[in-house]
Design a protein around this motif. Sequence first.
Motif, PDB file in Angstrom:
ATOM      1  N   ALA A  26       0.999  -1.209   0.476  1.00 48.09           N
ATOM      2  CA  ALA A  26       0.076   0.199  -0.361  1.00 48.09           C
ATOM      3  C   ALA A  26       0.993   1.463   0.423  1.00 48.09           C
ATOM      4  O   ALA A  26       0.505   2.281  -0.766  1.00 48.09           O
ATOM      5  CB  ALA A  26      -0.528  -0.003   1.219  1.00 48.09           C
ATOM      6  N   ILE A  45       2.282   1.606  -3.256  1.00 50.70           N
ATOM      7  CA  ILE A  45       1.407   2.046  -4.881  1.00 50.70           C
ATOM      8  C   ILE A  45       0.761   3.717  -3.968  1.00 50.70           C
ATOM      9  O   ILE A  45       1.092   4.444  -4.961  1.00 50.70           O
ATOM     10  CB  ILE A  45      -0.275   1.130  -4.032  1.00 50.70           C
ATOM     11  N   LEU A  46       0.775   4.302  -2.990  1.00 51.71           N
ATOM     12  CA  LEU A  46       0.795   5.521  -2.857  1.00 51.71           C
ATOM     13  C   LEU A  46       1.655   5.872  -3.221  1.00 51.71           C
ATOM     14  O   LEU A  46       2.006   7.447  -3.461  1.00 51.71           O
ATOM     15  CB  LEU A  46       0.272   5.440  -1.163  1.00 51.71           C
ATOM     16  N   CYS A 105      -1.973   3.037 -10.220  1.00 55.91           N
ATOM     17  CA  CYS A 105      -2.080   2.863  -8.950  1.00 55.91           C
ATOM     18  C   CYS A 105      -2.982   3.543  -8.274  1.00 55.91           C
ATOM     19  O   CYS A 105      -3.539   3.050  -6.993  1.00 55.91           O
ATOM     20  CB  CYS A 105      -0.431   3.189  -8.337  1.00 55.91           C
ATOM     21  N   ARG A 106      -3.429   4.232  -8.809  1.00 57.93           N
ATOM     22  CA  ARG A 106      -4.291   5.513  -7.692  1.00 57.93           C
ATOM     23  C   ARG A 106      -5.715   3.404  -8.604  1.00 57.93           C
ATOM     24  O   ARG A 106      -6.543   3.054  -7.131  1.00 57.93           O
ATOM     25  CB  ARG A 106      -5.256   6.072  -8.537  1.00 57.93           C
ATOM     26  N   SER A 110      -4.754   1.263  -5.337  1.00 58.41           N
ATOM     27  CA  SER A 110      -5.123   1.603  -4.198  1.00 58.41           C
ATOM     28  C   SER A 110      -7.245   1.965  -4.223  1.00 58.41           C
ATOM     29  O   SER A 110      -7.791   1.429  -2.659  1.00 58.41           O
ATOM     30  CB  SER A 110      -4.661   3.324  -3.560  1.00 58.41           C
ATOM     31  N   ASN A 115      -8.765  -1.452  -3.204  1.00 62.87           N
ATOM     32  CA  ASN A 115      -7.668  -2.003  -1.693  1.00 62.87           C
ATOM     33  C   ASN A 115      -9.206  -1.326  -0.574  1.00 62.87           C
ATOM     34  O   ASN A 115      -9.096  -2.063   0.226  1.00 62.87           O
ATOM     35  CB  ASN A 115      -6.388  -1.320  -1.756  1.00 62.87           C
ATOM     36  N   LYS A 116      -9.354  -0.315  -1.053  1.00 63.32           N
ATOM     37  CA  LYS A 116     -10.250   0.125   0.061  1.00 63.32           C
ATOM     38  C   LYS A 116     -12.133   0.122  -0.337  1.00 63.32           C
ATOM     39  O   LYS A 116     -12.756   0.356   0.102  1.00 63.32           O
ATOM     40  CB  LYS A 116     -10.557   1.939  -0.783  1.00 63.32           C
TER      41      LYS A 116
END
Length: 100
Positions: A14, A17-18, A33-34, A37, A40-41
């Motif tokens: 994470a 990726i951030l 990447c967004r 992310s 993942n959320k």
Amino acid sequence: MKPYRYINLTESEALAILNGMKNGATHHFRECCRALSLSNKGQKVPQIAFLLEKRCETIRRWFDNWESQGLAGLHIQPGRGLKPTLNIKDEDLKAAVKKK
């Protein structure tokens, strides 16, 4: 109907990726990447596709690349894209341009 697919990232993934979202060299890499992310959320693939204005198949392909190759899979591979129509090493072409 296909089951919903999510990417579950570890803490270190994470953070990577951030970092990619903020400091990625290309817009394509930052978008990939967004998407990861957002997944993942808890966002679903259709929602991510709508937000990023991409097709669901594109988002799923990014997920496949992430799972098989990690961060390296999110970059555009060499050899992709439009090839140049003119060869800069062509001496005749250089001479013709210099005459004008």
